[in-house]
Design a protein around this motif. Structure first.
Motif, PDB file in Angstrom:
ATOM      1  N   MET A 415      -6.659  28.470 -19.849  1.00  0.00           N
ATOM      2  CA  MET A 415      -6.900  29.838 -20.301  1.00  0.00           C
ATOM      3  C   MET A 415      -8.203  29.942 -21.086  1.00  0.00           C
ATOM      4  O   MET A 415      -8.959  30.910 -20.948  1.00  0.00           O
ATOM      5  CB  MET A 415      -5.734  30.303 -21.166  1.00  0.00           C
ATOM      6  N   ARG A 416      -8.456  28.923 -21.917  1.00  0.00           N
ATOM      7  CA  ARG A 416      -9.717  28.925 -22.667  1.00  0.00           C
ATOM      8  C   ARG A 416     -10.913  28.879 -21.721  1.00  0.00           C
ATOM      9  O   ARG A 416     -11.889  29.618 -21.890  1.00  0.00           O
ATOM     10  CB  ARG A 416      -9.763  27.737 -23.614  1.00  0.00           C
ATOM     11  N   ASN A 417     -10.844  28.000 -20.717  1.00  0.00           N
ATOM     12  CA  ASN A 417     -11.948  27.891 -19.771  1.00  0.00           C
ATOM     13  C   ASN A 417     -12.156  29.189 -19.005  1.00  0.00           C
ATOM     14  O   ASN A 417     -13.296  29.597 -18.747  1.00  0.00           O
ATOM     15  CB  ASN A 417     -11.685  26.738 -18.804  1.00  0.00           C
ATOM     16  N   LEU A 418     -11.052  29.829 -18.642  1.00  0.00           N
ATOM     17  CA  LEU A 418     -11.159  31.097 -17.931  1.00  0.00           C
ATOM     18  C   LEU A 418     -11.787  32.156 -18.834  1.00  0.00           C
ATOM     19  O   LEU A 418     -12.646  32.936 -18.392  1.00  0.00           O
ATOM     20  CB  LEU A 418      -9.777  31.547 -17.462  1.00  0.00           C
ATOM     21  N   ALA A 419     -11.387  32.183 -20.100  1.00  0.00           N
ATOM     22  CA  ALA A 419     -11.981  33.125 -21.054  1.00  0.00           C
ATOM     23  C   ALA A 419     -13.483  32.881 -21.193  1.00  0.00           C
ATOM     24  O   ALA A 419     -14.278  33.826 -21.251  1.00  0.00           O
ATOM     25  CB  ALA A 419     -11.294  33.005 -22.412  1.00  0.00           C
ATOM     26  N   ARG A 436      -6.664  35.292 -25.992  1.00  0.00           N
ATOM     27  CA  ARG A 436      -5.415  35.432 -26.761  1.00  0.00           C
ATOM     28  C   ARG A 436      -4.366  34.446 -26.230  1.00  0.00           C
ATOM     29  O   ARG A 436      -3.635  33.813 -27.007  1.00  0.00           O
ATOM     30  CB  ARG A 436      -4.891  36.858 -26.671  1.00  0.00           C
ATOM     31  N   ASP A 437      -4.284  34.345 -24.898  1.00  0.00           N
ATOM     32  CA  ASP A 437      -3.333  33.391 -24.306  1.00  0.00           C
ATOM     33  C   ASP A 437      -3.614  31.973 -24.771  1.00  0.00           C
ATOM     34  O   ASP A 437      -2.698  31.219 -25.117  1.00  0.00           O
ATOM     35  CB  ASP A 437      -3.413  33.457 -22.776  1.00  0.00           C
ATOM     36  N   ALA A 438      -4.894  31.610 -24.756  1.00  0.00           N
ATOM     37  CA  ALA A 438      -5.275  30.245 -25.152  1.00  0.00           C
ATOM     38  C   ALA A 438      -4.925  29.979 -26.612  1.00  0.00           C
ATOM     39  O   ALA A 438      -4.414  28.903 -26.958  1.00  0.00           O
ATOM     40  CB  ALA A 438      -6.768  30.033 -24.912  1.00  0.00           C
ATOM     41  N   ILE A 439      -5.199  30.948 -27.474  1.00  0.00           N
ATOM     42  CA  ILE A 439      -4.882  30.784 -28.898  1.00  0.00           C
ATOM     43  C   ILE A 439      -3.395  30.547 -29.079  1.00  0.00           C
ATOM     44  O   ILE A 439      -2.971  29.676 -29.857  1.00  0.00           O
ATOM     45  CB  ILE A 439      -5.334  32.037 -29.684  1.00  0.00           C
ATOM     46  N   SER A 448     -11.627  29.692 -28.618  1.00  0.00           N
ATOM     47  CA  SER A 448     -10.950  30.882 -28.108  1.00  0.00           C
ATOM     48  C   SER A 448     -10.926  31.996 -29.154  1.00  0.00           C
ATOM     49  O   SER A 448     -11.063  33.178 -28.824  1.00  0.00           O
ATOM     50  CB  SER A 448      -9.521  30.540 -27.691  1.00  0.00           C
ATOM     51  N   GLN A 449     -10.752  31.626 -30.428  1.00  0.00           N
ATOM     52  CA  GLN A 449     -10.718  32.617 -31.506  1.00  0.00           C
ATOM     53  C   GLN A 449     -12.025  33.396 -31.576  1.00  0.00           C
ATOM     54  O   GLN A 449     -12.034  34.632 -31.659  1.00  0.00           O
ATOM     55  CB  GLN A 449     -10.457  31.919 -32.843  1.00  0.00           C
ATOM     56  N   GLU A 468     -10.945  39.559 -36.435  1.00  0.00           N
ATOM     57  CA  GLU A 468     -10.827  38.291 -35.708  1.00  0.00           C
ATOM     58  C   GLU A 468     -11.907  37.307 -36.119  1.00  0.00           C
ATOM     59  O   GLU A 468     -11.663  36.095 -36.206  1.00  0.00           O
ATOM     60  CB  GLU A 468     -10.851  38.543 -34.197  1.00  0.00           C
ATOM     61  N   PHE A 469     -13.125  37.804 -36.376  1.00  0.00           N
ATOM     62  CA  PHE A 469     -14.186  36.911 -36.845  1.00  0.00           C
ATOM     63  C   PHE A 469     -13.831  36.337 -38.220  1.00  0.00           C
ATOM     64  O   PHE A 469     -14.018  35.138 -38.485  1.00  0.00           O
ATOM     65  CB  PHE A 469     -15.523  37.650 -36.922  1.00  0.00           C
ATOM     66  N   GLU A 470     -13.308  37.192 -39.095  1.00  0.00           N
ATOM     67  CA  GLU A 470     -12.924  36.722 -40.431  1.00  0.00           C
ATOM     68  C   GLU A 470     -11.825  35.664 -40.340  1.00  0.00           C
ATOM     69  O   GLU A 470     -11.836  34.664 -41.065  1.00  0.00           O
ATOM     70  CB  GLU A 470     -12.451  37.902 -41.287  1.00  0.00           C
ATOM     71  N   ARG A 471     -10.877  35.896 -39.429  1.00  0.00           N
ATOM     72  CA  ARG A 471      -9.815  34.908 -39.227  1.00  0.00           C
ATOM     73  C   ARG A 471     -10.406  33.588 -38.730  1.00  0.00           C
ATOM     74  O   ARG A 471     -10.006  32.503 -39.151  1.00  0.00           O
ATOM     75  CB  ARG A 471      -8.795  35.456 -38.241  1.00  0.00           C
ATOM     76  N   GLY A 472     -11.383  33.697 -37.827  1.00  0.00           N
ATOM     77  CA  GLY A 472     -12.032  32.497 -37.305  1.00  0.00           C
ATOM     78  C   GLY A 472     -12.800  31.737 -38.367  1.00  0.00           C
ATOM     79  O   GLY A 472     -12.721  30.499 -38.468  1.00  0.00           O
ATOM     80  N   VAL A 473     -13.536  32.464 -39.211  1.00  0.00           N
ATOM     81  CA  VAL A 473     -14.310  31.814 -40.268  1.00  0.00           C
ATOM     82  C   VAL A 473     -13.383  31.151 -41.277  1.00  0.00           C
ATOM     83  O   VAL A 473     -13.664  30.050 -41.784  1.00  0.00           O
ATOM     84  CB  VAL A 473     -15.224  32.848 -40.962  1.00  0.00           C
TER      85      VAL A 473
END
Length: 637
Positions: A415-419, A436-439, A448-449, A468-473
């Protein structure tokens, strides 16, 4: 008449001495730089000889095998096509071939079935036909072919082929099935080197996608003549596959391909075509007939056609059926399901993971329809049963067998690769749900995030993107690529201080040997300029300028920073160097003009303001500069 009887006599003699018909109807349009076999022979520890996928083919094909000598009471089935047949974004386990293999154990238990998945990633019909020629030598009973999505992936040109009439093409195909042709062809192959120069199109031994050489689908342009020839070539190869199957005394079943039309916009839309937007509006209004035709038009008009055009699907749909040729209309069958489940027949994300690859459940449905088609054609044993007549226990056993082979982490990585691929192609609305699926499957994933966050950014969902960026950071503070993307968004939002923090992290994280380090350092300097911190900007830009002294973007920014710290003469020199390369750049003329004003060089400044006004008559800064010059001139009188 004498000539005809003579030819028949030669055919008879060749048959008596054991010369068979050719398994291959050559493609007069294609030449391959070299033939790399799909299969290789190996002997197991028990001394049994097998044919298996060659190791150097495992990048494009599943790892499969079958016995060199076909056992008694065995039906050997080869499934061919591109990445859908392969099972992408997963593999054979959940492909329609993998499902079919399990169903046949139950619906036709009195016979043994070998189902070999020969789907090659990105393989178009001409490559599928070449694989089929190889497989035809291994005692096939049935070929199942799902093709049509990859015809425009590779560059190729067409020369004299299309100057031949349809009669000439038909006659060539007919003669290629004779023993005389096989004997002559064999002699020629032994004595002549293959010719690739102008007689045919020479392709690499493996797929070389145009998209591999570009950033997104930019390489594609509208070329109706080339597209028509690609279509003609596709139709030729479908007929060629029928000939190959018949020469091997095998049957062939074609599957009409289906695509995601509702939830995947054109990869490179025609600027003058608004079919997709019209389709979405019609769909939202409940006018499904209009939406259907408009969505199909959007696919057909896509300048980067990575989905089968409607005329390809229609050609397969209209193939004449016979005792050894059948067609399964997957697209129509899936539309019927969609109509039943959703009240319309517009195919979208309910059945596809991206633009063409079906969900696991859609693969399952296709495999069931294949079983029904095989039974209807009489290609299974007389005591076979329909899949929908299987006991609940048998159905559950098939489901458990197939789904039990799924590794959650492997699925998450797929899923990550497809994204990633969809994000790279600019299909952000398709990439986001896969991210989202990959996460979810990977219980959190840095790449993926940030792909999800960036997709939200590009689809205009800025508030959601920031979340989502804040969650990633927070979760992945040193994932430089994602942090840098967030910095870009913050820069666009005008939050220069927060952007500086992100770019500082990326600059520290990337080593100076990595080009991304210098990209992050340059972006950091732009954030400094936005915050009017000219000293910090100048410091960073000097480093960038030392690294890339001819980079005009760096030169322009360094000029601005130099002016900001009072080094106007240096700024003038840098701006003039930029204008040497881009004499019509309005912003450079304006910046240089205002810098010259600070140096009291009004006449030179006036020249640049006037030039800017000629290039951009409505530019406010240019007009203001001319007014300032006029006022200065008045005050000196």
């Amino acid at each position: 008449m004498t000539t005809v009887f003579g030819l028949l006599a030669i055919e008879l003699v060749l048959a008596l001495i054991g010369v068979g018909r050719s398994n291959a109807q050559g493609d007069p349009m294609m030449g391959f730089s070299k033939q790399v076999p799909l299969l290789e022979r190996f002997t197991d520890e028990d001394g049994k000889v097998w044919m298996r996928t060659a190791e150097n083919k495992l990048v494009w094909f599943n790892d499969q095998r079958f016995p060199l000598t076909k056992p008694a009471n065995t039906q050997r089935i080869f499934c061919l096509g591109g990445s859908t047949t392969f099972g992408r974004p997963y593999d054979d386990n959940t492909s329609f071939a993998g499902w079919l293999r399990e169903w046949l154990r139950h619906v036709d238990a009195s016979s043994h079935h070998e189902v070999f998945n020969a789907g090659g990633v990105s393989y178009a019909s001409y490559r599928v036909a070449a694989v089929m020629e190889e497989l035809a030598d291994h005692d096939p009973d049935l070929f199942i072919v799902y093709t049509g999505q990859n015809e425009f992936l590779e560059r190729r040109t067409y020369a004299d082929f299309f100057e031949q009439s349809k009669t000439q093409l038909w006659l060539t195909g007919l003669l290629s099935q004779t023993r005389m042709y096989a004997a002559i062809d064999s002699i020629i192959r032994k004595n002549d080197q293959p010719k690739h120069a102008t007689e045919s199109i020479t392709l690499a031994a493996e797929v070389d996608e145009r998209l591999n050489h570009t950033v997104g689908p930019s390489d594609y342009i509208r070329d109706e003549e080339w597209s028509d020839k690609v279509g003609e070539h596709f139709r030729f190869n479908i007929q060629r596959m029928i000939t190959i199957a018949r020469s091997a005394n095998a049957k062939i079943l074609f599957v009409v391909p289906a695509s995601n039309e509702k939830d995947c916009s054109p990869f490179k839309p025609d600027p003058e075509d608004d079919s997709f937007e019209s389709a979405r509006q019609a769909f939202d209004a409940g006018d499904f007939d209009l939406a259907h035709s408009a969505f199909q038009s959007a696919i057909d008009r896509d300048i980067c056609p990575l989905r089968a055009p409607s005329d390809f699907a229609q050609f397969i749909r209209e193939l004449p059926e016979s005792d050894d040729v059948r067609v399964l209309d997957f697209e129509s069958a899936l539309r019927d399901v969609c109509l039943d489940e959703h009240g319309h027949d517009i195919l979208g994300e309910e059945y596809f993971l991206d633009h063409v690859h079906p969900t696991i459940d859609a693969h399952r449905r296709l495999s069931q329809w294949l079983v029904s088609e095989l039974r209807d054609a009489g290609w299974l044993t007389a005591d076979s049963i329909a899949w929908n007549e299987l006991s609940r226990e048998s159905v559950d056993r098939v489901d458990q067998t197939v789904l039990g082979r799924i590794d959650r982490r492997t699925q998450g990585i797929a899923m990550r690769n497809l994204a990633k691929v969809m994000h790279w192609a600019g299909k952000f609305e398709v990439a986001a749900p896969r991210a989202r699926d990959a996460i979810k499957m990977l219980n959190g994933d840095a790449e993926s995030q940030f792909i999800l966050a960036d997709c939200l950014r590009w689809t205009g969902q800025i508030d959601e993107a920031v979340i989502e960026f804040e969650r990633g950071v927070k979760d992945y503070p040193v994932y430089c690529r994602g942090v840098q993307r967030y910095g870009q968004l913050l820069l666009e939002m005008g939050d220069n201080d927060a952007a500086r923090e992100m770019f500082s992290i990326a600059t520290i994280g990337w080593p100076e040997s990595d080009p991304r380090h210098w990209g992050a350092r340059f972006q950091l300097s732009i954030a400094h300029l936005g915050a009017s911190d000219f000293e910090a900007a100048h410091r960073e830009l000097l480093r960038c300028h030392e690294h890339a002294p001819d980079d005009l973007d760096v030169m322009f920014a360094l000029a601005e920073a130099s002016a900001g710290i009072g080094k106007s003469e240096v700024a003038v020199e840098l701006y003039e160097r930029v204008l040497d390369e881009f004499p019509d750049d309005v912003e450079t003329h304006l910046n240089l003009g205002y810098t010259l004003l600070r140096l009291n060089q009004t006449s030179q400044a006036s020249m640049h303001f006037e030039t800017a006004l000629l290039l951009a008559p409505d530019n406010v800064r240019a007009k203001a500069g001319v007014v300032v010059i006029s006022q200065l001139n008045e005050s000196t009188k």
